[in-house]
Design a protein around this motif. Structure first.
Motif, short mmCIF file in Angstrom:
data_model
loop_
_atom_site.label_atom_id
_atom_site.label_comp_id
_atom_site.label_asym_id
_atom_site.label_seq_id
_atom_site.Cartn_x
_atom_site.Cartn_y
_atom_site.Cartn_z
N LEU A 343 32.95 65.95 18.27
CA LEU A 343 32.01 67.04 18.55
C LEU A 343 32.72 68.39 18.76
CD1 LEU A 343 29.05 67.79 18.92
CD2 LEU A 343 29.27 67.24 21.35
N PRO A 344 33.82 68.47 19.54
CA PRO A 344 34.51 69.76 19.66
C PRO A 344 35.02 70.29 18.33
CG PRO A 344 35.19 68.28 21.43
CD PRO A 344 34.37 67.47 20.48
N VAL A 345 35.54 69.41 17.48
CA VAL A 345 36.02 69.85 16.16
C VAL A 345 34.84 70.34 15.33
CG1 VAL A 345 37.14 69.14 14.02
CG2 VAL A 345 38.02 68.32 16.21
N PHE A 346 33.73 69.61 15.38
CA PHE A 346 32.53 70.01 14.63
C PHE A 346 32.04 71.37 15.11
CE2 PHE A 346 28.02 70.26 13.85
CZ PHE A 346 27.88 69.77 12.56
N ASN A 347 31.98 71.58 16.42
CA ASN A 347 31.52 72.86 16.96
C ASN A 347 32.44 74.00 16.58
OD1 ASN A 347 29.29 71.70 18.20
ND2 ASN A 347 30.32 71.36 20.14
N PHE A 348 33.75 73.70 16.54
CA PHE A 348 34.71 74.73 16.12
C PHE A 348 34.46 75.15 14.67
CE2 PHE A 348 38.78 75.56 13.93
CZ PHE A 348 39.16 76.73 14.58
N LEU A 349 34.27 74.17 13.79
CA LEU A 349 34.01 74.47 12.39
C LEU A 349 32.67 75.17 12.21
CD1 LEU A 349 35.26 71.12 10.80
CD2 LEU A 349 36.45 73.32 10.82
N GLU A 350 31.71 74.82 13.05
CA GLU A 350 30.38 75.43 12.98
C GLU A 350 30.46 76.93 13.25
OE1 GLU A 350 25.92 74.30 14.68
OE2 GLU A 350 27.69 74.03 15.96
N GLY A 351 31.46 77.33 14.05
CA GLY A 351 31.62 78.74 14.40
C GLY A 351 31.93 79.63 13.21
N PHE A 352 32.37 79.05 12.10
CA PHE A 352 32.68 79.85 10.90
C PHE A 352 31.43 80.19 10.10
CE2 PHE A 352 36.72 77.69 11.78
CZ PHE A 352 37.61 78.77 11.70
N GLY A 357 27.19 70.98 4.82
CA GLY A 357 27.85 70.10 3.87
C GLY A 357 29.33 70.41 3.78
N LEU A 358 29.67 71.70 3.83
CA LEU A 358 31.07 72.11 3.80
C LEU A 358 31.77 71.73 5.10
CD1 LEU A 358 33.37 73.59 2.36
CD2 LEU A 358 32.48 75.74 3.29
N ILE A 359 31.05 71.85 6.22
CA ILE A 359 31.63 71.48 7.51
C ILE A 359 32.00 69.99 7.53
CG2 ILE A 359 31.11 71.18 9.97
CD1 ILE A 359 29.49 73.75 9.84
N ILE A 360 31.10 69.14 7.00
CA ILE A 360 31.39 67.71 6.94
C ILE A 360 32.60 67.44 6.05
CG2 ILE A 360 30.49 65.46 6.21
CD1 ILE A 360 27.71 66.43 6.98
N LEU A 361 32.70 68.19 4.96
CA LEU A 361 33.85 68.04 4.05
C LEU A 361 35.15 68.37 4.77
CD1 LEU A 361 35.21 67.71 1.27
CD2 LEU A 361 34.58 70.10 0.79
N VAL A 362 35.19 69.52 5.45
CA VAL A 362 36.41 69.94 6.15
C VAL A 362 36.71 68.97 7.30
CG1 VAL A 362 37.47 71.79 7.50
CG2 VAL A 362 36.06 72.35 5.52
N LEU A 363 35.68 68.52 8.00
CA LEU A 363 35.86 67.55 9.09
C LEU A 363 36.48 66.26 8.57
CD1 LEU A 363 35.29 66.87 12.11
CD2 LEU A 363 33.07 65.99 11.38
#
Length: 599
Positions: A343-352, A357-363
């Protein structure tokens, strides 16, 4: 033998699929059964069934009742009042002085209409009072309403100086909170017994495309003070007593939205129940009965707060009271992986501000990079076992398959000589399994994916019905998810190349192909975001193995194994596995020696 086993498994699957198709009940039988269940559920709840097209008749008020407690409030005309801010639209009714409906602004249901958590007479909320030996339910009373800005006062008069008053105050701006106070002014001289009952009942309205998934993710929750929240059954009807300790809050939770009642002073005792409903568009029926302490010595006031809103982790966490635990993150240790890593990594990526779909890819890329050492170790271990297979086949031909104990001992002796751990390829994969399983809970319960589109997927929080059958197909359902199909194909490809690396043969080789087909039937109903992640993970793992294969020389590995075999025992560095292997071999030799002595 292996071919016969596989044929048997395949025939069993055909028989099961055929039985589902040929022995399924007819539409008439299913309709009859739904009606029976609905009547049974209504009977359990003490509700009389009514025709869907005939409005319920307004009961005539007994003239004697008009002369009794709150007689002047038993007849009237139902009117509504609306309070709203940027987050909520609340509709109140003077019949019962309660909230009639709650609309969560900015959110749409699967039909594109506003999300309404509950509506109409299906929602009841009020007090049960013992007055003069009679049970008075405030849901039957007509209140007088007075609105001031974003506050509403509902009052039912017992006499000029004795009344019940409900005070609602909606928070300003984008607040999802509604302050709620109960004032029993002068009623301490009228109400009997040392407690009164607060009854809350509602029927959840369907918000998501998959009613089945929404039902499986919806249940009443409650939290004892200083303890973790608990909940009633997700899968069956249940009624529980909540009296082990003081109660911090009670929540009517459905998949992505919740209504929570939080008292200023914890409740002492309550009971809650959940009913499974069969009416289209309805998820479940909830009820909660709370005992409120009452004293005849002074006027009684009860302060509470409602939360009406989304089950978004950070929003619930900001509310306090550990409401964020309404979001299911899986069992131990999966919930800790999701809460403190994923969740913290997801929230960090969400900040961009990227597409989800791209967030899931990078995650997924980040996860695979972190796990790449384990993937490399697993590949090398499986490569060693593949290289050793010709020698293992020679041992099998020499010893024979009849003596399984001796064959296993010879295998272990070979592993010891070349310094190979036969579990070396499995252990790294097992270490990755908790993370894979953690995502199984993470994506289906992630509010952020709700309504978010990517490629052909209109909503990553539910299945993408790329093909709609118009009828139910055994094992698959009424649709086919394209992303689930792609995930299955990628798993089959991954299994094929994994078998090439590990050298799997016989039964083990075919089992690897059966599981993806099973997952097709299971995950076809799951969110597209989850299948998208599994698809990406498969393709990246395949890419990693391809890269490792190009970097690793099998001949070099074979030479290392040969060198290990030539080394004297005292020069070989023993691993924990080899140490345990030596102990096992020693024990087996002792057993053999003892058996010879006994003969």
């Amino acid at each position: 033998m292996y071919r016969n086993t596989f044929t048997g498994l395949f025939l069993i699957m055909i028989v099961l699929a055929g039985s589902f198709y040929f022995f399924k009940p007819s539409e008439a039988e299913m309709k009859k059964e739904r009606e029976r269940i609905s009547l049974d559920s209504a009977a359990k709840a003490g509700v009389k069934p009514a025709s869907a097209n005939v409005p319920a008749a307004v009961p005539a008020v007994d003239s004697s009742a008009l002369k009794g407690p709150f007689g002047g409030n038993l007849a009237g005309t139902a009117t509504t009042t609306v309070l709203e801010n940027a987050a909520l639209k609340l509709t109140f009714t003077n019949k019962g002085g309660k909230i009639k409906s709650v609309e969560v602004k900015g959110e749409k249901n699967y039909l594109g209409k506003p999300v309404v958590l509950f509506d109409g007479d299906q929602n009841t909320f009020g007090l049960s009072l013992n007055i003069g030996g009679k049970l008075i339910n405030t849901n039957d009373l007509y209140f007088t309403s007075t609105q001031t800005a974003n506050a509403l006062v509902m009052r039912a008069n017992y006499s000029a100086d004795k009344y019940i008053e409900y005070v609602y105050a909606l928070g300003s701006s984008d607040s999802h909170d509604v302050d709620f106070n109960i004032n029993l002014s002068g009623m301490n001289q009228v109400i009997q017994k040392d407690s009164i009952a607060l009854n809350w009942q509602t029927i959840l309205m369907q918000q998501e495309k998959s009613l089945q998934a929404e039902q499986q993710s919806s249940a009443p929750y409650y939290k004892y003070v200083d303890e973790n929240p608990d909940h009633l059954s997700f899968a069956k009807e249940e009624s529980v007593e909540i009296n082990k300790a003081k109660i911090e809050w009670i929540a009517f939770k459905q998949h992505f939205f919740s209504a929570v009642l939080i008292p200023a002073d914890p409740f002492v005792k309550a009971n809650a129940s959940v009913r499974i409903l069969t009416t289209p568009g309805e998820v479940k029926g909830y009820s909660a009965n709370v005992n409120l302490p009452f004293s005849q010595l002074a006027a009684q006031n009860y302060k509470m707060k409602f939360y009406f809103g989304t089950n978004q982790f950070k929003v619930l966490k900001a509310q306090g009271h550990e409401l964020e635990k309404l979001v299911e993150m899986g069992y131990w240790p999966l919930k800790y992986i999701n809460r403190f890593i994923v969740l913290p990594v997801f929230n960090f990526l969400e900040g961009f501000g990227w597409n989800y779909g791209l967030i899931i890819l990078v995650l997924t890329i980040a996860l695979k990079l972190v796990l790449s050492p384990l993937t490399y170790k697993s590949y090398i271990s499986m490569a060693k076992m593949r290289i050793l297979k010709p020698e293992m086949d020679e041992i099998k031909a020499k010893v024979g398959e009849d003596n399984a104990t001796l064959l296993q001992q010879e295998y272990l002796k070979l592993y010891k000589q070349v310094g190979v751990n036969p579990l070396g390829g499995c252990l790294p994969m097992l270490l990755q399994l908790p993370i894979v399983m953690a995502f199984f809970f993470f994506f289906p319960n992630l509010f952020e994916l709700r309504g978010q589109s990517f490629l052909w997927m209109h909503d990553l929080s539910t299945y993408d019905d790329f093909i709609k059958f118009g009828f139910t197909v055994p094992f698959i359902g009424d649709h086919l998810s394209l992303m689930c199909v792609l995930m299955t194909i990628s798993t089959l490809i991954y299994t094929y190349f994994n078998n090439q690396v590990s050298g799997a043969t016989g039964q083990m080789k075919y089992i690897g192909y059966i599981m993806p087909i099973v997952f097709l039937g299971v995950l076809n109903k799951y969110p597209a975001g989850l299948n998208y992640y599994y698809f990406l993970a498969n393709m990246m793992t395949f890419g990693q193995q391809f890269l490792i294969k190009s970097m690793v020389n099998d001949e070099k590995i074979h030479n290392i194994l040969k060198e290990n075999k030539k080394k004297p025992e005292e020069q070989k560095k023993k691993s924990k596995f080899q140490t345990r292997l030596d102990d096992y071999m020693r024990q087996q030799n002792q057993v053999k020696t003892q058996e010879k002595k006994n003969k």
